[in-house]
Design a protein around this motif. Sequence first.
Motif, mmCIF file in Angstrom:
data_model
loop_
_atom_site.group_PDB
_atom_site.id
_atom_site.type_symbol
_atom_site.label_atom_id
_atom_site.label_comp_id
_atom_site.label_asym_id
_atom_site.label_seq_id
_atom_site.Cartn_x
_atom_site.Cartn_y
_atom_site.Cartn_z
ATOM 1 N N LEU A 155 0.845 -1.184 0.000
ATOM 2 C CA LEU A 155 0.000 0.000 0.000
ATOM 3 C C LEU A 155 0.880 1.232 0.000
ATOM 4 O O LEU A 155 1.680 1.457 0.910
ATOM 5 N N THR A 156 0.754 2.047 -1.051
ATOM 6 C CA THR A 156 1.527 3.281 -1.154
ATOM 7 C C THR A 156 0.669 4.453 -0.715
ATOM 8 O O THR A 156 -0.549 4.334 -0.520
ATOM 9 N N VAL A 162 6.254 5.958 -5.402
ATOM 10 C CA VAL A 162 7.022 4.751 -5.159
ATOM 11 C C VAL A 162 7.015 4.441 -3.678
ATOM 12 O O VAL A 162 6.842 5.313 -2.833
ATOM 13 N N GLU A 163 7.213 3.137 -3.365
ATOM 14 C CA GLU A 163 7.206 2.710 -1.980
ATOM 15 C C GLU A 163 8.556 2.953 -1.329
ATOM 16 O O GLU A 163 9.574 3.043 -1.998
ATOM 17 N N MET A 190 8.850 -10.950 -13.193
ATOM 18 C CA MET A 190 9.298 -9.724 -12.540
ATOM 19 C C MET A 190 9.563 -8.610 -13.549
ATOM 20 O O MET A 190 9.904 -8.852 -14.696
ATOM 21 N N SER A 191 9.457 -7.383 -13.056
ATOM 22 C CA SER A 191 9.924 -6.231 -13.816
ATOM 23 C C SER A 191 11.427 -6.077 -13.600
ATOM 24 O O SER A 191 11.979 -6.623 -12.629
ATOM 25 N N PRO A 192 12.119 -5.351 -14.475
ATOM 26 C CA PRO A 192 13.561 -5.146 -14.256
ATOM 27 C C PRO A 192 13.865 -4.485 -12.917
ATOM 28 O O PRO A 192 14.812 -4.881 -12.227
ATOM 29 N N GLU A 199 13.175 0.452 -5.869
ATOM 30 C CA GLU A 199 11.871 0.897 -5.421
ATOM 31 C C GLU A 199 10.826 0.589 -6.485
ATOM 32 O O GLU A 199 11.085 0.690 -7.679
ATOM 33 N N LEU A 200 9.609 0.255 -6.028
ATOM 34 C CA LEU A 200 8.564 -0.180 -6.946
ATOM 35 C C LEU A 200 7.371 0.762 -6.897
ATOM 36 O O LEU A 200 7.055 1.334 -5.855
ATOM 37 N N ASP A 201 6.700 0.883 -8.039
ATOM 38 C CA ASP A 201 5.420 1.566 -8.083
ATOM 39 C C ASP A 201 4.490 0.767 -8.986
ATOM 40 O O ASP A 201 4.797 -0.368 -9.354
#
Length: 603
Positions: A155-156, A162-163, A190-192, A199-201
Amino acid sequence: MIGQTISHYRIVAKLGSGGMGVVYEAEDLKLGRRLALKFLPEELAGNPQALERLQREARAASSLNHPHICTIYDIENVNGRSFIAMELLQGRTLQHLLLKGRLKSQQALELAIQIADALEAANRRGIVHRDIKPANIFVDERWQVKLLDFGLAKLTQMAPVVEERTELQQPTIDVQLTSPGSTLGTVAYMSPEQALGEELDARTDLFSCGVVLHEMLTGRPAFPGRTAAAVFDAIIHRAPTPVTVLQPGLPAEVDRVLGKLLEKDRDLRYQSAAELRADLKRLKRDTTSDSGVRHDSAENPPIAGRHSRWVWPIAVMVGLMLIAAVGWLVHAIVGSSNQGVALRMVPFTSSAGDKRAPAFSPDGRQLAFSWDDEKNDGARIYVQLVGAGTPLRLTSGPGDDDSAAWSPDGRFVAFMRHSKNVTGYFTVPALGGPEHKIADAYTDVAYGSHLDWSLDGKALVVTDRVSPNDPRPSIILISLDNGQRRVVLSPKGPYLANATYSPDGKSIAFIEGAGFLSQELFVLRLATGETRPLTSDKAVIAGLAWTSDSNPLCFPPTALVCRVFGEFPWREASPSWPALAETALPLPLSPVRGIGLPSFLDM
């Protein structure tokens, strides 16, 4: 647990199980409705990370009310057992649908639109799923998507901010909230930025959605690899093969949409699921022409036009290179004749612990085997590249796992699990992922029962009882779809083992006898039902295998030869191939003719 009442839920039936959950159908005694209850597996019931993942799933999914997201009703803990009460779904996961091959373009695009719709709802609430893959996408009987398993969701503050980065927020790398067997299944999608631990969004879910769409349209992984490192490298550095090369009937716009979805740089990727959904709807509309003709290679002529000028020359060159390489390898190892060959043993592994029952992958490049690595958690199934690499652990559960067998397409490994509570047949993705139980096992053999796949990949062939009360085993086909058993042959003798399909699919070889010390090799011709013995020694047969040209072999454990039977009707050929050791157990043959590997306690 079937028949028990927990809280106000009466357990009706078991629906399935995986590395992180066991799901039952239940009746809500208060509201009179059917629903599903997801429990943690017994071995994880006291694990705080597993409990946090279950709670995370409930919190994230229950905050969303969307037709393409599985509805969560409640989360409870009764007598130390935590579970989620959730919507009861009828259908299959996308992972199961893809076992039968690629989807038609209209089907794939419609499912992708629904996935994007679900992601748009989640991302709008600041929720990043982080584990989009076919196993977490359910397709009901009306071909409606339900997005599952928000156990890794984050949850962002607001999408797409981004988290914050913490160790707990890198579960697919460090496995904080995932089981050991599920990590690599996630790696392939997975994404790169996820593979690099950045960090992911919300854009990470869009990349994963693109990987899933690529697989739906082509029937093969977007980023294939034999090891986790190879998959990581492909995700980070390589572009997938364009779908119009693999499926030439598809329009070029498909490549554009997938190219934008699978951009390594997320700033160049689709920036929102809503944007993606709009393009997918437009693409779905445009894949049907005004005359109603579908742009789908399953219904159109093969390669033509702009691809035909260069695809065929490349295919011919690759084919010639492969033929030359295989020919050189066979000549180097086997020579022009089996006579007088000086075979030698080369260690495949050198680590501590017992290793048993190796099985070659269909392409001959990997081995799956059972390894008790002295961690006191039982024997587990591992895969390893031939000649390189580190063993990758595929399974984790109670008891011991053995009898690894590759699916014909090399995507899955079947195995047996022997424990106090569970003795049965399972499958697991060859790149790692959730285990799937196919059926219970009723065999008397405590260790080392043989498994094989039907050539269409839809069933396992085993030697087992049809039910626990049967007096003797039969050769049985077990459906991977529903676990139903179909008897192929019920031999007369009390001992039965090692039922194995021939490479051409026309025969099944098996060992039958009066007991463990009195056995013969038999072959069943499937077209006629004819069964004939190939040996008459009434001696121990340690195992059998087929050569690549569908000739059977058997292996007496005390002789220095393995016996080869020539072309049908299979009279014993001479000379026989020399065995590598007197203590050899069943010997699998590589798909490269003549290359064999014996199974020892330590290979």
